[in-house]
Design an enzyme around this catalytic site. Structure first.
Site, short mmCIF file in Angstrom:
data_model
loop_
_atom_site.label_atom_id
_atom_site.label_comp_id
_atom_site.label_asym_id
_atom_site.label_seq_id
_atom_site.Cartn_x
_atom_site.Cartn_y
_atom_site.Cartn_z
N TYR A 1 3.88 6.57 9.85
CA TYR A 1 3.09 5.38 9.51
C TYR A 1 3.95 4.32 8.83
O TYR A 1 3.81 3.12 9.10
CB TYR A 1 1.92 5.79 8.60
CG TYR A 1 0.82 4.75 8.50
CD1 TYR A 1 -0.32 4.83 9.29
CD2 TYR A 1 0.92 3.68 7.60
CE1 TYR A 1 -1.33 3.87 9.21
CE2 TYR A 1 -0.08 2.72 7.51
CZ TYR A 1 -1.21 2.82 8.32
OH TYR A 1 -2.20 1.87 8.23
N PRO B 1 -4.28 1.03 18.66
CA PRO B 1 -4.08 0.42 17.34
C PRO B 1 -4.13 1.40 16.16
O PRO B 1 -3.81 1.01 15.04
CB PRO B 1 -5.25 -0.57 17.24
CG PRO B 1 -6.31 -0.01 18.13
CD PRO B 1 -5.58 0.68 19.25
N HIS C 1 0.86 -1.19 0.00
CA HIS C 1 0.00 0.00 0.00
C HIS C 1 0.90 1.24 0.00
O HIS C 1 1.73 1.39 0.88
CB HIS C 1 -0.91 0.01 1.23
CG HIS C 1 -2.06 -0.95 1.12
ND1 HIS C 1 -3.34 -0.64 1.48
CD2 HIS C 1 -2.12 -2.23 0.68
CE1 HIS C 1 -4.14 -1.67 1.25
NE2 HIS C 1 -3.40 -2.66 0.77
N LYS D 1 1.09 0.28 14.88
CA LYS D 1 2.50 0.23 15.26
C LYS D 1 2.90 -0.97 16.12
O LYS D 1 4.09 -1.27 16.25
CB LYS D 1 2.87 1.52 16.03
CG LYS D 1 3.10 2.71 15.12
CD LYS D 1 4.44 2.62 14.43
CE LYS D 1 4.54 3.45 13.18
NZ LYS D 1 4.20 2.75 11.94
N TYR E 1 -9.15 5.67 7.04
CA TYR E 1 -9.27 6.06 8.44
C TYR E 1 -10.26 7.22 8.47
O TYR E 1 -9.97 8.30 7.94
CB TYR E 1 -7.91 6.53 8.99
CG TYR E 1 -6.92 5.42 9.24
CD1 TYR E 1 -6.17 4.85 8.21
CD2 TYR E 1 -6.71 4.94 10.54
CE1 TYR E 1 -5.24 3.85 8.46
CE2 TYR E 1 -5.78 3.93 10.80
CZ TYR E 1 -5.06 3.38 9.76
OH TYR E 1 -4.14 2.38 10.01
C1 DHB Z 1 -5.45 -2.95 10.80
C2 DHB Z 1 -5.36 -2.66 12.15
C3 DHB Z 1 -4.93 -1.42 12.55
O1 DHB Z 1 -4.84 -1.11 13.86
C4 DHB Z 1 -4.57 -0.45 11.62
O2 DHB Z 1 -4.17 0.77 12.05
C5 DHB Z 1 -4.66 -0.75 10.28
C6 DHB Z 1 -5.09 -2.01 9.87
C7 DHB Z 1 -5.93 -4.29 10.37
O3 DHB Z 1 -6.25 -5.12 11.24
O4 DHB Z 1 -6.03 -4.52 9.16
#
Ligand code: DHB
Length: 396
Positions: free
Chosen positions: A389, A297, A78, A301, A206
């Site tokens: 990121y 999450p 990505h 990270k 997001y």
């Molecule tokens: C996923 C989980 C995340 O916390 C994130 O920031 C991006 C993707 C996932 O489970 O695909």
């Protein structure tokens, strides 16, 4: 104690998640012995749904580190993400901004690759052990445990690595006076689902909305991973499919975009917080991954930090066993924490920028939109997000 079978190794590793297995793999490649002990079964770990984004540095550890190149075939590169707010999407172009990408490749696959590699290389990894306790971490460390067949052992090692996850038994062996715990709680959690549906978009979305945060992620052509912000006390049984899809629609649909819906095949409430244990070492015990720190999450990270820890820790063990010098082992905690705190800041920032607090007043809501606009309308603002990121340079 006299009936315990004695085993000896160089590094005892508690936990066969990605951190423990990767460390064992790196040590084996350098001719250093380790034994990995895990209280869960192989099947239990393989069936746990975990996060899915790998930084390029993590991909390099798998591929160049000789674990597996499956991520390059089964994972998806990505080159950006979309930030969506006020009903509009704004792309953060990782390649254009910092020349980097991330890979969508679930942690479960990282675990399967690592456990298969350790098995193929004859690594000593014991799943489903019970009664594991660590002793004498300030002198000659030992681990007592009972294996899956009920045989009791004493494992003697030069060092112990505690890679035993966020409920680490290892870290509580460190005297309180010798460590500091940093905590931050958030007034929300994530409701995570797996749904049988096609992808809703090429890249991850997001989304911030007045109804709260949502994340549209992916797994395969036919199964998708998605999350929406919920109350930490939420019960999945209160959420049928209609209610779940309503939550997604109200947070992400609009201006021509519609989330692709389908049967929900898994639902979980994921609680989170920020946590750091410092230092990440006491005597001959070294902590790595979630045992030492957890991040919310939102910045993807957690797994990447765990892999960075073991890369740095491996350099310490390698240098010690090849030269006798403890300089790099002594530097481990400081080097690892440097990245941990950058990731704490980034994860906290993404979380607070994208979630909506239940008691947010008009000022906080308008300020948050101002913040989001300042990120997407500025190359410098976007580049901070892109750099964090995709993973800070210098760590490869
Ligand atoms: C996923 C989980 C995340 O916390 C994130 O920031 C991006 C993707 C996932 O489970 O695909």
């Amino acid at each position: 104690m006299s009936q315990r079978k004695v085993l000896t190794t160089q590094v005892a590793i508690m936990g066969a998640g990605p951190a423990g297995l990767m460390l064992s793999h790196l040590l084996a490649r350098a001719g250093i012995e380790s034994v990995v002990l895990e209280i869960r079964s192989h099947q239990e770990i393989a069936e746990t749904v975990r996060a899915g984004i790998l930084e390029a540095g993590s991909v390099n550890m798998l591929v160049d580190g000789g674990v597996s190149d499956r991520v390059l075939r089964d994972g998806h590169r990505h080159d950006g993400i979309e930030l969506r707010f006020n009903g509009e999407s704004h792309r953060i172009d990782f390649q254009g901004l910092v020349g980097e990408s991330v890979w969508l490749y679930p942690q479960t696959d990282v675990f399967l690759d690592l456990s298969a590699r350790r098995k193929a290389d004859g690594g000593d990894v014991r799943y489903a052990v019970t009664d594991a306790t660590i002793h004498d971490i300030e002198s000659k460390p030992k681990v007592w445990f009972t294996d899956a067949d009920g045989v009791e052992y004493e494992l003697r090692a030069d060092f112990i690595t505690g890679a035993d996850g966020s409920r680490s038994h290892c870290r509580v062996q460190i005297p309180e006076a010798q460590r500091k715990w940093y905590f931050h709680e958030y007034p929300f959690a994530w409701f995570g689902i797996l749904a049988e549906a096609p992808r809703s978009s090429e890249e991850l979305i997001y989304a911030n909305s007045e109804h709260g945060f949502a994340l549209i992620s992916q797994r395969t052509e036919t199964v998708q991973r998605m999350y929406f912000q919920c109350d930490p006390g939420e019960d999945v049984r209160n959420w049928d499919e209609d209610r779940i899809w309503d939550a997604f629609r109200s947070r992400v649909n609009g201006n021509g975009f519609e989330v692709k819906e389908g049967p929900v095949i898994d639902k979980t409430v994921l609680k989170f917080r920020s946590f750091v244990h410092a230092p990440m070492r006491h005597g001959n015990l070294f902590l790595a991954g979630d045992a030492a720190h957890t991040v919310p999450p939102t910045g993807a990270k957690g797994l990447n930090l765990a892999l960075n820890d073991v890369r740095v820790l491996f350099e310490g063990f390698d240098s010690f066993y090849s030269t006798g010098s403890t300089v790099l082992l002594d530097a481990y905690s400081g080097r690892a924490l440097d990245r941990v705190w950058k990731a704490q800041q980034f994860s906290y920032w993404m979380t607070s920028m994208l979630h909506t607090a239940a008691d947010a007043d008009d000022f906080s809501r308008a300020r948050q939109l101002g913040e989001l606009h300042s990120v997407v309308s500025s190359r410098h603002g976007s580049a901070y997000l892109a750099e964090a990121y995709t993973g800070w340079p210098g760590a490869r």
